[in-house]
Design an enzyme around this catalytic site. Structure first.
Site, PDB file in Angstrom:
ATOM      1  N   LYS A 133       0.830  -1.202   0.000  1.00  0.00           N
ATOM      2  CA  LYS A 133       0.000   0.000   0.000  1.00  0.00           C
ATOM      3  C   LYS A 133       0.863   1.249   0.000  1.00  0.00           C
ATOM      4  O   LYS A 133       0.654   2.175  -0.792  1.00  0.00           O
ATOM      5  CB  LYS A 133      -0.923  -0.004   1.211  1.00  0.00           C
ATOM      6  CG  LYS A 133      -1.899   1.163   1.252  1.00  0.00           C
ATOM      7  CD  LYS A 133      -2.896   1.014   2.396  1.00  0.00           C
ATOM      8  CE  LYS A 133      -3.793  -0.170   2.187  1.00  0.00           C
ATOM      9  NZ  LYS A 133      -4.864  -0.280   3.191  1.00  0.00           N
ATOM     10  N   ARG A 165      -3.682   2.864   8.617  1.00  0.00           N
ATOM     11  CA  ARG A 165      -3.951   1.570   7.975  1.00  0.00           C
ATOM     12  C   ARG A 165      -2.680   0.739   7.929  1.00  0.00           C
ATOM     13  O   ARG A 165      -1.570   1.265   7.868  1.00  0.00           O
ATOM     14  CB  ARG A 165      -4.450   1.759   6.537  1.00  0.00           C
ATOM     15  CG  ARG A 165      -5.695   2.627   6.376  1.00  0.00           C
ATOM     16  CD  ARG A 165      -5.963   2.833   4.884  1.00  0.00           C
ATOM     17  NE  ARG A 165      -6.979   3.835   4.625  1.00  0.00           N
ATOM     18  CZ  ARG A 165      -8.256   3.569   4.368  1.00  0.00           C
ATOM     19  NH1 ARG A 165      -8.663   2.329   4.349  1.00  0.00           N
ATOM     20  NH2 ARG A 165      -9.115   4.538   4.118  1.00  0.00           N
ATOM     21  N   GLY A 216      -8.356  -7.209   4.768  1.00  0.00           N
ATOM     22  CA  GLY A 216      -9.194  -7.376   5.940  1.00  0.00           C
ATOM     23  C   GLY A 216      -8.545  -8.090   7.100  1.00  0.00           C
ATOM     24  O   GLY A 216      -9.161  -8.239   8.158  1.00  0.00           O
ATOM     25  N   MET A 226      -5.739  -7.250   8.849  1.00  0.00           N
ATOM     26  CA  MET A 226      -5.154  -6.404   9.885  1.00  0.00           C
ATOM     27  C   MET A 226      -6.036  -5.187  10.097  1.00  0.00           C
ATOM     28  O   MET A 226      -7.029  -4.992   9.413  1.00  0.00           O
ATOM     29  CB  MET A 226      -3.724  -6.039   9.505  1.00  0.00           C
ATOM     30  CG  MET A 226      -2.777  -7.231   9.574  1.00  0.00           C
ATOM     31  SD  MET A 226      -1.093  -6.819   9.093  1.00  0.00           S
ATOM     32  CE  MET A 226      -1.291  -6.500   7.351  1.00  0.00           C
ATOM     33  N   ARG A 232      -3.605  -1.589  -6.098  1.00  0.00           N
ATOM     34  CA  ARG A 232      -2.800  -2.793  -5.913  1.00  0.00           C
ATOM     35  C   ARG A 232      -3.200  -3.783  -6.995  1.00  0.00           C
ATOM     36  O   ARG A 232      -4.264  -3.647  -7.594  1.00  0.00           O
ATOM     37  CB  ARG A 232      -3.044  -3.411  -4.531  1.00  0.00           C
ATOM     38  CG  ARG A 232      -4.487  -3.800  -4.267  1.00  0.00           C
ATOM     39  CD  ARG A 232      -4.701  -4.218  -2.831  1.00  0.00           C
ATOM     40  NE  ARG A 232      -6.110  -4.443  -2.531  1.00  0.00           N
ATOM     41  CZ  ARG A 232      -6.599  -4.594  -1.315  1.00  0.00           C
ATOM     42  NH1 ARG A 232      -5.800  -4.545  -0.274  1.00  0.00           N
ATOM     43  NH2 ARG A 232      -7.890  -4.801  -1.123  1.00  0.00           N
ATOM     44  N   HIS A 286     -15.966  -8.529   1.898  1.00  0.00           N
ATOM     45  CA  HIS A 286     -14.924  -9.402   2.440  1.00  0.00           C
ATOM     46  C   HIS A 286     -15.100 -10.840   1.955  1.00  0.00           C
ATOM     47  O   HIS A 286     -14.148 -11.490   1.509  1.00  0.00           O
ATOM     48  CB  HIS A 286     -14.966  -9.358   3.976  1.00  0.00           C
ATOM     49  CG  HIS A 286     -14.009 -10.289   4.635  1.00  0.00           C
ATOM     50  ND1 HIS A 286     -14.361 -11.571   5.017  1.00  0.00           N
ATOM     51  CD2 HIS A 286     -12.708 -10.144   4.957  1.00  0.00           C
ATOM     52  CE1 HIS A 286     -13.310 -12.163   5.554  1.00  0.00           C
ATOM     53  NE2 HIS A 286     -12.299 -11.321   5.539  1.00  0.00           N
ATOM     54  N   ARG A 306       5.944 -49.664 -11.219  1.00  0.00           N
ATOM     55  CA  ARG A 306       6.594 -50.107  -9.985  1.00  0.00           C
ATOM     56  C   ARG A 306       6.140 -51.525  -9.652  1.00  0.00           C
ATOM     57  O   ARG A 306       4.935 -51.796  -9.603  1.00  0.00           O
ATOM     58  CB  ARG A 306       6.266 -49.156  -8.834  1.00  0.00           C
ATOM     59  CG  ARG A 306       6.967 -49.509  -7.523  1.00  0.00           C
ATOM     60  CD  ARG A 306       6.636 -48.523  -6.428  1.00  0.00           C
ATOM     61  NE  ARG A 306       5.260 -48.679  -5.965  1.00  0.00           N
ATOM     62  CZ  ARG A 306       4.689 -47.871  -5.065  1.00  0.00           C
ATOM     63  NH1 ARG A 306       5.369 -46.851  -4.569  1.00  0.00           N
ATOM     64  NH2 ARG A 306       3.444 -48.076  -4.681  1.00  0.00           N
ATOM     65  N   SER A 315      13.898 -42.868  -9.773  1.00  0.00           N
ATOM     66  CA  SER A 315      12.737 -42.052  -9.468  1.00  0.00           C
ATOM     67  C   SER A 315      12.735 -41.846  -7.953  1.00  0.00           C
ATOM     68  O   SER A 315      12.676 -42.819  -7.200  1.00  0.00           O
ATOM     69  CB  SER A 315      11.445 -42.752  -9.908  1.00  0.00           C
ATOM     70  OG  SER A 315      10.321 -41.944  -9.600  1.00  0.00           O
ATOM     71  N   THR A 374       9.770 -39.443  -2.846  1.00  0.00           N
ATOM     72  CA  THR A 374       9.987 -38.518  -1.736  1.00  0.00           C
ATOM     73  C   THR A 374       8.988 -38.676  -0.601  1.00  0.00           C
ATOM     74  O   THR A 374       9.216 -38.142   0.489  1.00  0.00           O
ATOM     75  CB  THR A 374       9.980 -37.063  -2.243  1.00  0.00           C
ATOM     76  OG1 THR A 374       8.806 -36.836  -3.031  1.00  0.00           O
ATOM     77  CG2 THR A 374      11.217 -36.786  -3.084  1.00  0.00           C
ATOM     78  N   CYS A 405       8.546 -38.903  -7.988  1.00  0.00           N
ATOM     79  CA  CYS A 405       7.177 -39.401  -8.129  1.00  0.00           C
ATOM     80  C   CYS A 405       6.384 -39.348  -6.833  1.00  0.00           C
ATOM     81  O   CYS A 405       5.318 -39.945  -6.734  1.00  0.00           O
ATOM     82  CB  CYS A 405       7.176 -40.831  -8.679  1.00  0.00           C
ATOM     83  SG  CYS A 405       7.985 -42.024  -7.591  1.00  0.00           S
ATOM     84  N   TYR A 423      12.262 -35.042 -15.030  1.00  0.00           N
ATOM     85  CA  TYR A 423      10.801 -34.959 -15.014  1.00  0.00           C
ATOM     86  C   TYR A 423      10.295 -34.984 -13.579  1.00  0.00           C
ATOM     87  O   TYR A 423      11.001 -35.373 -12.638  1.00  0.00           O
ATOM     88  CB  TYR A 423      10.173 -36.115 -15.811  1.00  0.00           C
ATOM     89  CG  TYR A 423      10.319 -37.482 -15.181  1.00  0.00           C
ATOM     90  CD1 TYR A 423       9.386 -37.943 -14.250  1.00  0.00           C
ATOM     91  CD2 TYR A 423      11.384 -38.323 -15.521  1.00  0.00           C
ATOM     92  CE1 TYR A 423       9.524 -39.200 -13.664  1.00  0.00           C
ATOM     93  CE2 TYR A 423      11.523 -39.573 -14.953  1.00  0.00           C
ATOM     94  CZ  TYR A 423      10.595 -40.007 -14.020  1.00  0.00           C
ATOM     95  OH  TYR A 423      10.734 -41.240 -13.439  1.00  0.00           O
TER      96      TYR A 423
END
Length: 910
Positions: free
Chosen positions: A47, A117, A126, A128, A373, A489, A651, A798, A801, A865, A885
């Site tokens: 702002k 503000r 909205g 704060m 903004r 809002h 797999r 592969s 994770t 993957c 990939y």
């Protein structure tokens, strides 16, 4: 001369600030000059930076100054104390504003009133606190009344200030003030605020003061300086209020950023019928159409528009006609002011090269711009705006790709209402945020959150929402309000969250005591199901069927640009024909993970699987596996045909065998009957296969080592399917066979011998040459550390994770939800590591695996993957470490395509 004097005074402020300290805490703006710029958002907040930029552009911005985010950091680092010299900086800045306006802060005869503000670098609408009309007291209100000749306006402004300051700064519950106001209106038999006179407002003010005295044991503060510093402290304090914390968590905004405080001379939209206040978007934030869009209220202050207290009027004649609204548009009522606003619209959009959200006030016919903004928008609007602006020459294709938040595409990938379905429309409101949702009625945010945690889809129904409702809005499938407009809002927050929202459905009445809603003679209770169509504003009884989305138009154009830019390929995790077709539809370039065990749970094969598991000899196991072979082969035939030559990573069986067996005595008997064996045998085998920690037990490649016939059946099914598709369709198929959970080269060597032997047997039997790769899923820390040795055998890695995160952290993904929120709240971890890849720990193992694998086999194919394959931040990491990939769920493929393009652009900058 006057303007030049102001500029000199502003320059003096800057020099004075620098002589007092090395830190500059305050930046002034106004009268065509500013000390800040648009690119100073980190210091001035969004702002403050934009107010400075608009001032430099010569737009009609009320003068003011910004207290920097550095002060917020100092405030929290020093026990909520300010820098010692801040008061001097603020006093100098206030003097400049006084000179620019010709008014004086605290002067009883000619009072300068200001707004206070918040303004973080990321927009948090909205979340704060704001205080308007600051500087009014028992004396200055009389001066304001004399100066304006409008006592009603002056006392209305004063009561607004007391109410806002009492709530925001002093912590007095808002409803206590509402009770006083309602009481005065009831005594006078009045229904609306505009009906109250100056004398009425004086009585309201006396009541408000008494509330504060009763609640706090002290009077409302009359000293403007005390008011000012109370408001500044409240704004800085609101950075850490619960709704702001929740918003930051949902939108991944760091707490360390802090907020700035903007103090600005007040201009008034509530001085009479030649005054107004409003919100405008330079393009439609719901659809992205290049049409001026917004709302305004005559004789009102800004919070009246966004709070939903009164339903506002449209800006344009076209919008009024489309909405069949009787009240006049701003274009009709104030044509000259509307023309000026249109000019500013075009100027701001050309300057910022993005759709702008503008707040404006008209005081006695004069237009002021209070804020601009980048406007929040739906995903569909974001796509259209980006594509249109590229075609208009405002931005290039790369910038268009950068503009879209990948996660926001989720909004476009979910079902919409089936246009052929019957609809029992109960009411209509404003189409505040598109999409469709069905769910149970809930009437509070807490109830929405509780019901959602129980797995229920809910529609949050409110008169209007407030920032305190954000947790319930996030939990709800849709939001319905009885008051408020398209910029309320509820509307703004719902669009940002991608939630369906209908606002301003005025025919609906809510009774919280009976937990009911009433509409046109129909009574519904909390828990009843309704459906919302956020694209039309319709509210319907019951659940309405939906249809799946289609990617076309602007979506397809932008995805095409993204595909030209990105380096990494995008695959999908899919094992069913339906998943594979969805993946292809959304642009997947192969299957990165096909979990064969999911196929075993089908009703027509689970009996054979269980017979295989309870078998006591290899001969019995092979007999059961032979039943499974044609079914498994057909699974792969379908996948290969759908993928049409694209790579498919399969797999081998991964989960422990006990997962396929029943758990209750009743189920034991049923399985035994189907398998033709004694129930005791089933029960005994289930007990035998039980493990203390099955995730780290007899699963993955360990099954293939112990029972090679299982792996043999699976790879035979794969190769026979390849041969069948190549023979019947003439298509080339190159499967990638993935060995799961390996931690050593020896495991890979043993299973690769099985794979190669079966491939040779199928080639000899069919006469078809098979091309395939054998690789492994890197999901153990040891596998990552020994990646060089694994790469001697594996032709691809592969990175799984999901399990790599579990085994690195020592955390069960299934149990983490019970304590990870406490870790996040205390700053131990920033994000859930199962959602966004832990780059410092798990990511380091991935990096090691990549480096060591490529050192041995330079052309090794590398991918990911886990669930992280669809997470934009994790995809950026994958780009930086050089993976080939990522693979994700089918519905996240477009997100991954866009995130990969943005990651490529970020890498090019470096």
């Amino acid at each position: 001369m006057a303007c030049e004097a102001v500029r000199q005074r502003t320059a003096m402020l800057g020099r004075a600030s620098m002589t007092v300290t090395m830190n500059k805490w305050v930046y002034a703006f106004g009268a065509g000059t500013a000390e800040g710029r648009a690119d100073m958002k980190n210091l001035l907040g969004g702002k403050g930076a934009n107010l400075a930029e608009m001032s430099r552009l010569g737009l009609p911005v009320p003068p003011g100054f910004t207290i920097t985010t550095d002060v917020c950091t100092y405030f929290y680092d020093h026990g909520k104390q300010y820098p010692p010299d801040l008061k001097d900086h603020v006093a100098h800045a206030m003097a400049v504003v006084e000179e620019q306006t010709g008014m004086k802060f605290g002067d009883p005869a000619n009072p300068l009133l200001v707004s206070v503000r918040s303004g973080a670098r990321a927009s948090m609408p909205g979340m704060m606190d704001t205080v308007l009309n600051l500087g009014l007291n028992d004396e200055t209100v009389e001066g304001l009344a004399r100066k304006t000749g409008d006592a009603r306006f002056a006392y209305d402004s004063y009561r607004r200030f007391i109410q806002m300051y009492g709530d925001v700064v002093l912590g007095v519950d808002h409803y206590r003030f509402e009770d006083v106001l309602d009481g005065v209106k009831r005594d006078r038999n009045l229904s609306t605020d505009p009906e109250l006179t100056a004398e009425d407002w004086k009585e309201v003010i006396d009541g408000y003061k008494q509330v504060i005295q009763d609640q706090l044991g002290q009077p409302f503060p009359q000293d403007p300086q005390a008011q000012l510093w109370g408001a500044i402290g409240a704004v800085f304090g609101s950075w850490m209020n619960q709704r702001a914390i929740t918003y930051r968590r949902l939108h991944e905004i760091p707490a360390s950023w802090g907020t700035a405080v903007n103090i600005q001379a007040m201009v008034f939209g509530n001085m009479g019928d030649d005054c107004a206040t409003g919100v405008a978007f330079t393009r439609n934030p719901s659809t992205g159409e290049n049409l001026f869009y917004g709302e305004y209220l005559i004789n009102a202050q800004g919070e009246d528009v966004v709070a939903g207290i009164r339903t506002p009027q449209p800006l344009t004649i076209a919008a009024r006609k489309e909405g069949e609204i009787d009240l006049p548009s701003l274009e009709e009522l104030m044509p000259e002011t509307y023309r000026q606003l249109c000019e500013i619209r075009e100027r701001l959009e050309r300057h910022y090269k993005d759709m702008q959200d503008i707040e404006f006030t008209i005081q006695q016919g004069r237009l002021y711009i209070l804020q601009t903004r980048s406007g929040k928008r739906t995903a569909a609007a974001a796509l259209k705006i980006a594509v249109d602006m590229c075609r208009e020459g405002l931005i290039d294709e790369a910038e268009a790709v950068r503009r879209i938040q990948p996660a926001s595409l989720d909004q476009l990938l979910h079902p919409t209402l089936d246009p052929k379905a019957e609809r029992n429309v109960l009411a209509r409101g404003l189409p505040a945020s598109p999409g469709a949702a069905s769910g149970k009625i809930v009437l509070t945010a807490d109830e929405a959150e509780t019901q959602a945690q129980l797995g229920n889809r809910v529609i949050l129904v409110r008169e209007e929402t407030s920032p305190e409702d954000i947790h319930g809005m996030h939990a709800a499938a849709g939001i319905l309000t009885t008051r408020g407009g398209m910029t309320s809002h509820a509307a703004v927050v719902a669009r940002g969250m991608g939630r369906c929202c209908v606002s301003g459905a005025g025919d609906i009445r809510i009774d919280h005591k009976t937990r009911s809603i009433f509409v046109r003679g129909v009574t519904l209770k909390a828990g009843d199901i309704i459906t919302l169509d956020g694209s039309t504003g319709e509210v319907m009884l019951g659940e309405v069927p939906t249809i799946q989305p289609e990617l076309s138009g602007d979506f397809a154009v932008l995805m095409g640009w993204a595909d030209k830019i990105r380096r990494m390929k995008i695959r999908a995790n899919a094992e069913t024909p339906a998943d594979a077709r969805t993946a292809v539809k959304f642009g997947a370039e192969g299957i990165g993970l096909s979990r064969t065990e999911h196929m075993f749970f089908e009703a027509d094969r689970i009996v054979a699987v269980r017979r295989m598991i309870v078998a006591e000899t290899e001969e019995e196991r092979r007999a059961a596996l032979n039943e499974l072979l044609p079914m498994q082969r057909q699974d792969f035939v379908e996948l290969f045909r759908i993928m049409r030559g694209l790579p498919v990573t399969i797999r081998l069986l991964d989960p422990p065998l006990h997962e396929f067996l029943p758990r209750s005595e009743e189920d034991f008997a049923e399985v035994a009957k189907a398998a033709g064996v004694d129930p005791l045998k089933i029960r005994h085998r289930a007990i035998q296969l039980q493990e203390s920690n099955p995730m780290l037990g007899h699963r993955g490649c360990r099954l293939g080592i112990a029972y090679p016939e299982i792996s043999e059946m699976q790879v035979r099914a794969i190769f026979e399917a390849v041969a069948q598709v190549q023979r019947e369709d003439g298509s080339t198929v190159e499967p990638e066979i993935m060995i799961p959970l390996a931690f050593s080269k020896a495991e890979l060597d043993i299973l690769k011998k099985v794979i190669d032997r079966v491939a040779g047997e199928v080639e000899q039997a069919t006469g078809i040459k098979l091309n395939y790769l054998v690789g492994t899923m890197v999901e153990l820390p040891r596998a990552a550390l020994k990646a060089g040795e694994l790469a001697e055998t594996a032709e691809f890695f592969s990175f799984g994770t999901n399990d790599l995160t579990q085994t690195t952290f020592g955390i069960s993904r299934d149990d983490a939800a019970s304590f990870l929120p406490a870790y996040q709240a205390q700053g131990i971890i920033e994000q859930d590591p199962f959602v966004t890849l832990d780059q410092e720990g798990v990511g380091e193992l991935v990096r090691i695996g990549v480096e060591r694998g490529r050192a041995v086999r330079p052309n090794i194919k590398l991918g990911i993957c886990g669930e992280h394959g669809g997470d934009p931040a994790s995809i950026d990491f994958c780009e930086r470490v050089g993976l080939d990939y990522v693979s994700c769920s089918p519905y996240r493929v477009p997100i991954a395509r866009l995130a990969a393009a943005q990651a490529s652009l970020a890498a090019q900058k470096k």
